[in-house]
Design a protein around this motif. Structure first.
Motif, mmCIF file in Angstrom:
data_model
loop_
_atom_site.group_PDB
_atom_site.id
_atom_site.type_symbol
_atom_site.label_atom_id
_atom_site.label_comp_id
_atom_site.label_asym_id
_atom_site.label_seq_id
_atom_site.Cartn_x
_atom_site.Cartn_y
_atom_site.Cartn_z
ATOM 1 N N PRO A 49 0.806 -1.232 0.000
ATOM 2 C CA PRO A 49 0.000 0.000 0.000
ATOM 3 C C PRO A 49 0.835 1.276 0.000
ATOM 4 C CG PRO A 49 -0.144 -1.126 2.129
ATOM 5 C CD PRO A 49 0.527 -2.067 1.176
ATOM 6 N N VAL A 50 2.001 1.253 0.630
ATOM 7 C CA VAL A 50 2.885 2.429 0.591
ATOM 8 C C VAL A 50 3.315 2.709 -0.844
ATOM 9 C CG1 VAL A 50 5.212 3.239 1.198
ATOM 10 C CG2 VAL A 50 3.701 2.335 2.976
ATOM 11 N N LEU A 51 3.667 1.662 -1.580
ATOM 12 C CA LEU A 51 4.046 1.843 -2.984
ATOM 13 C C LEU A 51 2.888 2.420 -3.791
ATOM 14 C CD1 LEU A 51 6.065 -1.431 -3.671
ATOM 15 C CD2 LEU A 51 6.982 0.894 -3.580
ATOM 16 N N LEU A 52 1.683 1.955 -3.518
ATOM 17 C CA LEU A 52 0.515 2.470 -4.237
ATOM 18 C C LEU A 52 0.341 3.962 -3.964
ATOM 19 C CD1 LEU A 52 -2.906 0.705 -4.624
ATOM 20 C CD2 LEU A 52 -2.799 3.143 -4.097
ATOM 21 N N LEU A 53 0.415 4.353 -2.696
ATOM 22 C CA LEU A 53 0.248 5.766 -2.345
ATOM 23 C C LEU A 53 1.357 6.618 -2.958
ATOM 24 C CD1 LEU A 53 -0.725 5.379 1.428
ATOM 25 C CD2 LEU A 53 -2.266 5.885 -0.481
ATOM 26 N N ALA A 54 2.591 6.106 -2.917
ATOM 27 C CA ALA A 54 3.716 6.862 -3.467
ATOM 28 C C ALA A 54 3.619 6.997 -4.983
ATOM 29 C CB ALA A 54 5.030 6.183 -3.085
ATOM 30 N N ALA A 55 3.214 5.927 -5.650
ATOM 31 C CA ALA A 55 3.068 5.981 -7.111
ATOM 32 C C ALA A 55 1.984 6.973 -7.505
ATOM 33 C CB ALA A 55 2.737 4.594 -7.658
ATOM 34 N N CYS A 56 0.907 7.005 -6.745
ATOM 35 C CA CYS A 56 -0.163 7.969 -7.012
ATOM 36 C C CYS A 56 0.352 9.392 -6.858
ATOM 37 C CB CYS A 56 -1.333 7.711 -6.061
ATOM 38 S SG CYS A 56 -2.750 8.782 -6.364
ATOM 39 N N ASP A 57 1.095 9.649 -5.774
ATOM 40 C CA ASP A 57 1.606 11.002 -5.512
ATOM 41 C C ASP A 57 2.672 11.440 -6.510
ATOM 42 O OD1 ASP A 57 -0.076 11.427 -3.396
ATOM 43 O OD2 ASP A 57 1.416 11.020 -1.837
ATOM 44 N N ALA A 58 3.269 10.479 -7.229
ATOM 45 C CA ALA A 58 4.260 10.838 -8.247
ATOM 46 C C ALA A 58 3.607 11.513 -9.444
ATOM 47 C CB ALA A 58 5.022 9.591 -8.703
ATOM 48 N N PHE A 59 2.264 11.424 -9.532
ATOM 49 C CA PHE A 59 1.533 12.017 -10.656
ATOM 50 C C PHE A 59 0.525 13.039 -10.113
ATOM 51 C CE2 PHE A 59 3.072 7.824 -11.932
ATOM 52 C CZ PHE A 59 3.787 8.165 -13.066
ATOM 53 N N ARG A 60 -0.643 13.111 -10.694
ATOM 54 C CA ARG A 60 -1.664 14.058 -10.251
ATOM 55 C C ARG A 60 -2.925 13.272 -9.889
ATOM 56 N NH1 ARG A 60 -0.671 19.447 -11.817
ATOM 57 N NH2 ARG A 60 1.182 19.713 -13.136
ATOM 58 N N PRO A 61 -3.112 12.964 -8.602
ATOM 59 C CA PRO A 61 -4.209 12.083 -8.180
ATOM 60 C C PRO A 61 -5.579 12.539 -8.679
ATOM 61 C CG PRO A 61 -2.701 12.470 -6.359
ATOM 62 C CD PRO A 61 -2.271 13.393 -7.465
ATOM 63 N N LYS A 62 -6.328 11.576 -9.230
ATOM 64 C CA LYS A 62 -7.675 11.841 -9.728
ATOM 65 C C LYS A 62 -8.742 11.394 -8.735
ATOM 66 C CE LYS A 62 -5.682 13.049 -13.585
ATOM 67 N NZ LYS A 62 -5.457 14.483 -13.863
ATOM 68 N N ALA A 63 -8.323 10.656 -7.695
ATOM 69 C CA ALA A 63 -9.255 10.150 -6.683
ATOM 70 C C ALA A 63 -8.431 9.805 -5.447
ATOM 71 C CB ALA A 63 -10.000 8.921 -7.204
ATOM 72 N N ASP A 64 -9.110 9.480 -4.368
ATOM 73 C CA ASP A 64 -8.438 9.116 -3.118
ATOM 74 C C ASP A 64 -7.821 7.723 -3.267
ATOM 75 O OD1 ASP A 64 -7.604 8.622 -0.540
ATOM 76 O OD2 ASP A 64 -9.616 8.625 0.346
ATOM 77 N N PRO A 65 -6.500 7.581 -3.121
ATOM 78 C CA PRO A 65 -5.884 6.270 -3.302
ATOM 79 C C PRO A 65 -5.979 5.357 -2.082
ATOM 80 C CG PRO A 65 -4.199 7.880 -2.812
ATOM 81 C CD PRO A 65 -5.499 8.648 -2.900
ATOM 82 N N LEU A 66 -6.437 5.874 -0.928
ATOM 83 C CA LEU A 66 -6.382 5.074 0.302
ATOM 84 C C LEU A 66 -7.240 3.802 0.248
ATOM 85 C CD1 LEU A 66 -5.095 4.785 3.047
ATOM 86 C CD2 LEU A 66 -6.932 6.211 4.003
#
Length: 292
Positions: A49-66
């Motif tokens: 899950p940390v990788l998922l959150l970090a990968a999302c933050d590397a771009f421009r989040p379109k929704a809540d990744p949690l």
């Protein structure tokens, strides 16, 4: 923010997300839900899950990744509960605590694993109803990674090859699917929520594959020579059960050299990604040096 602090921030988000997105332990049947939460509250790095959150933050989040991060951890949790069962790895400890079937019983552990698996996909369907394209992408990515040709297929090959003559191609298949597939999926899911392009998602999957192979080789080395207290489960179990590991193919020094090569390759791929990727590059080097 320092990368170590950022990782801890992500981890705390995941811990809070688990409490928010799983049924409380008192939900009927309470024994089942207590077992689910027990398995999910076991601590650990929360790497996927940390990788998922970090990968999302590397771009421009379109929704809540949690919610997606919790879904990935639910799926990972189910795989660990089932891995520990007497019919699989027969492990009595997980992260220094009694494994689910020892804390409860074998039937409860099987059902808790089943429930965590199905809950992962329920979350992806329920929490992204306002983003149907993202929801569809997340279900597709996680479903493929967790299915018969990847995670479960890798586990099947792992079992079938216990006690067999070591084979490098088979070992790579096992590592690529049993371990790397879910790491790749976590990263691609985060990138999908972040609005990454198709080319960026392909790159982040390549990064995840290198990270996953590194992670598994280090895991094999820790089972061979790690500290049991730090690892949180008995060491030497792979050799005792006749499992094919990297040390069935080569010596520890060569295995460590492979870790270094894979880490460098992952870093090179990471630098090709647009956006903020220094945390991802840091984490692959951290995983290569882990002791638990």
């Amino acid at each position: 923010m320092e990368h170590k602090d950022r990782m801890e921030q992500y981890r705390l988000q995941v811990e809070a997300g688990i409490q928010k997105h799983l049924p409380p332990s008192g939900t009927r049947p309470s024994r089942l839900h207590a077992a689910m939460l027990y398995s999910m509250e076991g601590g650990g790095k929360r790497l996927r899950p940390v990788l998922l959150l970090a990968a999302c933050d590397a771009f421009r989040p379109k929704a809540d990744p949690l919610p997606a991060a919790v879904a990935v951890e639910c799926l990972h949790g189910y795989s660990l509960v089932h891995d520990d069962l007497p019919c699989m790895d027969d492990s009595n400890l997980r992260r220094g605590k009694p494994s689910c079937h020892k804390q409860f019983d074998e039937v409860t552990a099987v059902l808790a694993g089943d429930a965590l698996l199905t809950h992962a996909f329920a979350l992806l369907g329920r929490e992204y109803t306002n983003h149907p394209a993202i929801s569809c992408a997340l279900v597709n990515i996680l479903g493929q990674a967790a299915g018969s040709e990847q995670l479960i297929g890798g586990q099947m090959e792992d079992i079938l090859n216990e006690g067999q003559e070591p084979d490098a191609a088979t070992l790579e298949y096992i590592h690529r699917n049993k371990t790397a597939a879910l790491l790749c999926a976590s990263l691609e899911m985060g990138a999908a929520i972040g609005g990454a392009t198709k080319a960026q998602r392909a790159l982040i999957r390549q990064f995840g594959e290198k990270l996953g192979m590194t992670f598994q080789i280090v895991d094999d080395l820790l089972d061979y020579s790690g500290d049991q207290e730090a690892v949180g489960k008995p060491v030497g179990a792979d050799a005792d059960s006749g499992k094919t590991t990297i040390l069935s193919i080569c010596g520890p020094e060569e295995a460590r050299a492979k870790v270094e090569t894979l880490t460098n390759e992952a870093s090179q791929i990471c630098r090709q990604l647009a956006g903020e990727n220094s945390f991802l590059e840091w984490i692959v080097r951290k995983m290569a040096k882990r002791v638990s």
